[in-house]
Design a protein around this motif. Structure first.
Motif, short mmCIF file in Angstrom:
data_model
loop_
_atom_site.label_atom_id
_atom_site.label_comp_id
_atom_site.label_asym_id
_atom_site.label_seq_id
_atom_site.Cartn_x
_atom_site.Cartn_y
_atom_site.Cartn_z
N ARG A 97 0.82 -1.21 0.00
CA ARG A 97 0.00 0.00 0.00
C ARG A 97 0.86 1.26 0.00
NH1 ARG A 97 -3.84 -1.90 5.01
NH2 ARG A 97 -4.64 -3.83 4.06
N TRP A 98 2.05 1.14 0.53
CA TRP A 98 2.99 2.26 0.51
C TRP A 98 3.81 2.29 -0.78
CZ3 TRP A 98 3.75 6.11 4.11
CH2 TRP A 98 3.08 5.99 5.32
N GLY A 99 3.56 1.38 -1.68
CA GLY A 99 4.34 1.31 -2.91
C GLY A 99 5.69 0.66 -2.74
N SER A 100 5.82 -0.13 -1.68
CA SER A 100 7.11 -0.76 -1.38
C SER A 100 7.02 -2.26 -1.63
CB SER A 100 7.50 -0.48 0.08
OG SER A 100 8.73 -1.07 0.39
N ARG A 101 7.73 -2.72 -2.63
CA ARG A 101 7.84 -4.14 -2.95
C ARG A 101 9.28 -4.44 -3.34
NH1 ARG A 101 3.75 -2.07 -5.74
NH2 ARG A 101 5.01 -2.11 -7.64
N PHE A 102 9.60 -5.71 -3.43
CA PHE A 102 10.95 -6.09 -3.84
C PHE A 102 10.89 -6.54 -5.29
CE2 PHE A 102 14.61 -8.90 -4.31
CZ PHE A 102 15.61 -8.11 -3.77
N ASP A 103 11.61 -5.84 -6.17
CA ASP A 103 11.60 -6.17 -7.61
C ASP A 103 13.00 -6.37 -8.15
OD1 ASP A 103 12.61 -3.62 -7.65
OD2 ASP A 103 11.32 -2.91 -9.27
N CYS A 104 13.94 -6.72 -7.26
CA CYS A 104 15.33 -6.99 -7.66
C CYS A 104 16.03 -5.79 -8.27
CB CYS A 104 15.40 -8.18 -8.61
SG CYS A 104 14.77 -9.72 -7.92
N GLY A 105 15.57 -4.59 -7.95
CA GLY A 105 16.26 -3.38 -8.38
C GLY A 105 15.81 -2.78 -9.69
N ALA B 177 24.95 9.51 -6.30
CA ALA B 177 26.37 9.44 -5.96
C ALA B 177 26.61 8.51 -4.77
CB ALA B 177 26.89 10.84 -5.66
N VAL B 178 25.75 8.61 -3.76
CA VAL B 178 25.90 7.75 -2.57
C VAL B 178 25.73 6.29 -2.94
CG1 VAL B 178 24.84 7.13 -0.37
CG2 VAL B 178 25.25 9.53 -0.92
N VAL B 179 24.75 5.98 -3.77
CA VAL B 179 24.52 4.59 -4.18
C VAL B 179 25.72 4.06 -4.97
CG1 VAL B 179 23.12 3.12 -5.67
CG2 VAL B 179 22.01 4.74 -4.12
N ALA B 180 26.25 4.89 -5.87
CA ALA B 180 27.40 4.46 -6.67
C ALA B 180 28.62 4.19 -5.78
CB ALA B 180 27.73 5.52 -7.72
N SER C 126 15.39 7.95 -0.65
CA SER C 126 15.61 7.49 0.72
C SER C 126 16.65 6.38 0.81
CB SER C 126 14.29 6.98 1.32
OG SER C 126 13.34 8.02 1.41
N LYS C 127 17.17 5.93 -0.30
CA LYS C 127 18.09 4.78 -0.26
C LYS C 127 19.36 5.05 0.53
CE LYS C 127 16.12 2.48 -4.26
NZ LYS C 127 15.35 1.55 -3.39
N PRO C 128 19.94 6.26 0.51
CA PRO C 128 21.08 6.49 1.41
C PRO C 128 20.72 6.29 2.88
CG PRO C 128 21.03 8.15 -0.29
CD PRO C 128 19.75 7.39 -0.42
N ARG C 129 19.50 6.66 3.27
CA ARG C 129 19.07 6.41 4.65
C ARG C 129 18.95 4.92 4.92
NH1 ARG C 129 13.90 5.79 6.98
NH2 ARG C 129 12.78 6.54 5.14
N VAL D 62 21.16 -5.39 -0.77
CA VAL D 62 20.12 -5.97 -1.63
C VAL D 62 18.75 -5.41 -1.28
CG1 VAL D 62 18.92 -8.11 -2.20
CG2 VAL D 62 21.41 -8.06 -2.17
N LEU D 63 18.43 -5.34 0.00
CA LEU D 63 17.13 -4.82 0.42
C LEU D 63 16.98 -3.34 0.09
CD1 LEU D 63 16.67 -6.55 3.90
CD2 LEU D 63 15.53 -7.13 1.75
N ALA D 64 18.05 -2.58 0.30
CA ALA D 64 17.97 -1.13 0.06
C ALA D 64 17.83 -0.80 -1.42
CB ALA D 64 19.20 -0.44 0.64
N LEU D 65 18.57 -1.50 -2.26
CA LEU D 65 18.58 -1.17 -3.68
C LEU D 65 17.58 -2.00 -4.48
CD1 LEU D 65 22.42 -0.76 -4.31
CD2 LEU D 65 20.75 0.90 -3.47
N GLY D 66 17.10 -3.10 -3.92
CA GLY D 66 16.20 -3.97 -4.66
C GLY D 66 14.74 -3.65 -4.48
#
Length: 412
Positions: free
Chosen positions: A286-294, A318-321, A359-362, A348-352
């Motif tokens: 419902r929050w739009g959060s699912r795991f789709d392997c990135g 830049a942080v992700v890279a 929010s991925k750096p967080r 994997v969880l953060a980027l996938g």
């Protein structure tokens, strides 16, 4: 004089042999790292406060009541099942079930023990957790590479571009604290303690799966090593088992204990929603959060490259890279299985996952072992080089934090 010296030395040794004595000795070893951490984060809070007053906002409200903090404080005050805290959030039934309960429980406990508002209690919990996290990060760094590397690991964690989150009423610092000490317990052979801390972390954030996997990886490696050595034939003098042998039942107990917190909350949400074991994941959807392997993250990167974006999104890219580069360097250094497993699952969880690219750096903030290659490089560099690099990173972090909280038009 000799007798006095022997007596005094014996007293110190006896004190350090007690649990509190060991804690005191560990705190003294970490003192420099903790002082640096507190100084940097106090400077960050001062920068946020100055900019908050300039823009007509109260620093306490900005640090303690921004974005997800509102949900945690609402749960602490009223429990689950309340409406959205304000109009910025979708008023979807059961939306607050996406937020794990440990942080609200602690906020409620502090509010009951001290005469403070829930917002202040949230900040006290978050700041205390951040300090414990810095101590645990130092302990892991010192265990793996020595005191100087451990200190620099803490400093780097304190000057990350998104380190302002360490000062907010968020759960990243709490998860980092529990995970760091669970890792330390696993690295030092205290597997039951590691399992208990992982179980507690499982009540803090969904990404606590990372420390669950780390503890189980450590247990598997130790069990394999002991199996290859063969059975223990006889105890060592005094009845102690030689070679740091851990009984199999203790290893099994640690492995089974680690996921209890995470599984317990997920199953409770499934029962509350009436959707069974998958109920929690439906709440996340419902929050739009699912795991789709990135795949969603790759689409976001493509849009950023082709269409451009505000500075906060470019900083995220830049942080992700840099995080991916550091992961490769960390893996090449062949760290212990618990450390590599923890970081791998977090990345994997953060980027996938879908959505919330900014929010991925967080989400990566608890992945502090990613900073080990940089901490080692700085530990081997000249002190002047180390000071210039860390000083530059600190200036970036202290300036970027207020921008994220006051000017960047995106959820943090």
């Amino acid at each position: 004089m000799v007798a006095e010296t022997v007596e005094r030395t014996g007293g110190v040794a006896a004190a350090s042999a007690t649990p509190w004595g060991r804690v005191g000795a560990a705190a003294r070893r970490a003192q420099t790292a903790l002082l640096w951490f507190v100084g940097i984060r106090l400077a960050g809070a001062a920068c946020v406060a100055a900019w908050a007053w300039r823009t007509g906002r109260h620093p306490r409200s900005l640090l303690g009541g921004s974005w997800d903090s509102q949900w945690y404080l609402s749960i602490a005050q009223h429990g689950y099942g309340m409406a959205a805290p304000d109009g910025r959030w979708p008023d979807v039934p059961g939306a607050d079930l996406a937020f794990f309960p440990l942080f609200p429980w602690l906020v409620r406990g502090v509010g009951a023990a001290l005469p403070v508002h829930a917002l202040t209690a949230g900040l006290l919990v978050a700041w205390g957790a951040a300090l414990l996290a810095a101590w645990g990060i130092f302990a892991v760094g010192e265990r793996l590479h020595g005191r100087r590397a451990g200190t620099l690991l803490v400093v780097l964690w304190a000057v990350l571009p998104h380190a302002v989150v360490e000062s907010l009423a968020y759960t990243e610092a709490l998860l980092t604290a529990l995970s760091a000490w669970a890792l330390y317990a696993a690295l030092t052979g205290r597997f039951l303690g590691a399992g208990a801390l992982a179980a507690l972390a499982g009540l803090a954030r969904p990404s606590a799966l990372a420390i669950v996997a780390a503890v189980q990886a450590a247990v598997a490696v130790r069990a394999w090593q002991q199996w290859r050595r063969g059975p223990v034939r006889r105890p060592a003098p005094g009845g102690r088992v030689p070679d740091g042998h851990v009984p199999g039942r203790r290893l099994c107990a640690a492995a089974l204990l680690a996921p209890v917190g995470w599984l317990g909350y997920v199953l409770w949400v499934g029962r509350r929603t009436g959707r069974g074991p998958l109920g929690y994941f439906e709440v996340q959807a419902r929050w739009g959060s699912r795991f789709d392997c990135g795949r969603d993250a790759l689409r976001a990167v493509r849009r950023l490259v082709l269409l451009g974006a505000p500075p906060a999104y470019l900083m995220t890219l830049a942080v992700v890279a840099v995080a991916l580069l550091l992961y490769v360097l960390l893996a090449a250094d062949r760290p212990p299985a618990a450390v590599l497993g923890y970081v791998t699952v977090l990345v994997v969880l953060a980027l996938g996952g879908t959505g919330y690219f900014a929010s991925k750096p967080r989400f990566l903030l608890p992945a502090f072992p990613l900073l080990l290659p940089a901490a080692l490089a700085l530990a081997r560099a000249r002190r002047r080089t180390t000071a210039v690099i860390t000083g530059g990173l600190a200036a970036l972090s202290l300036g970027y934090g207020p921008y994220l909280l006051t000017l960047a038009a995106m959820p943090l």
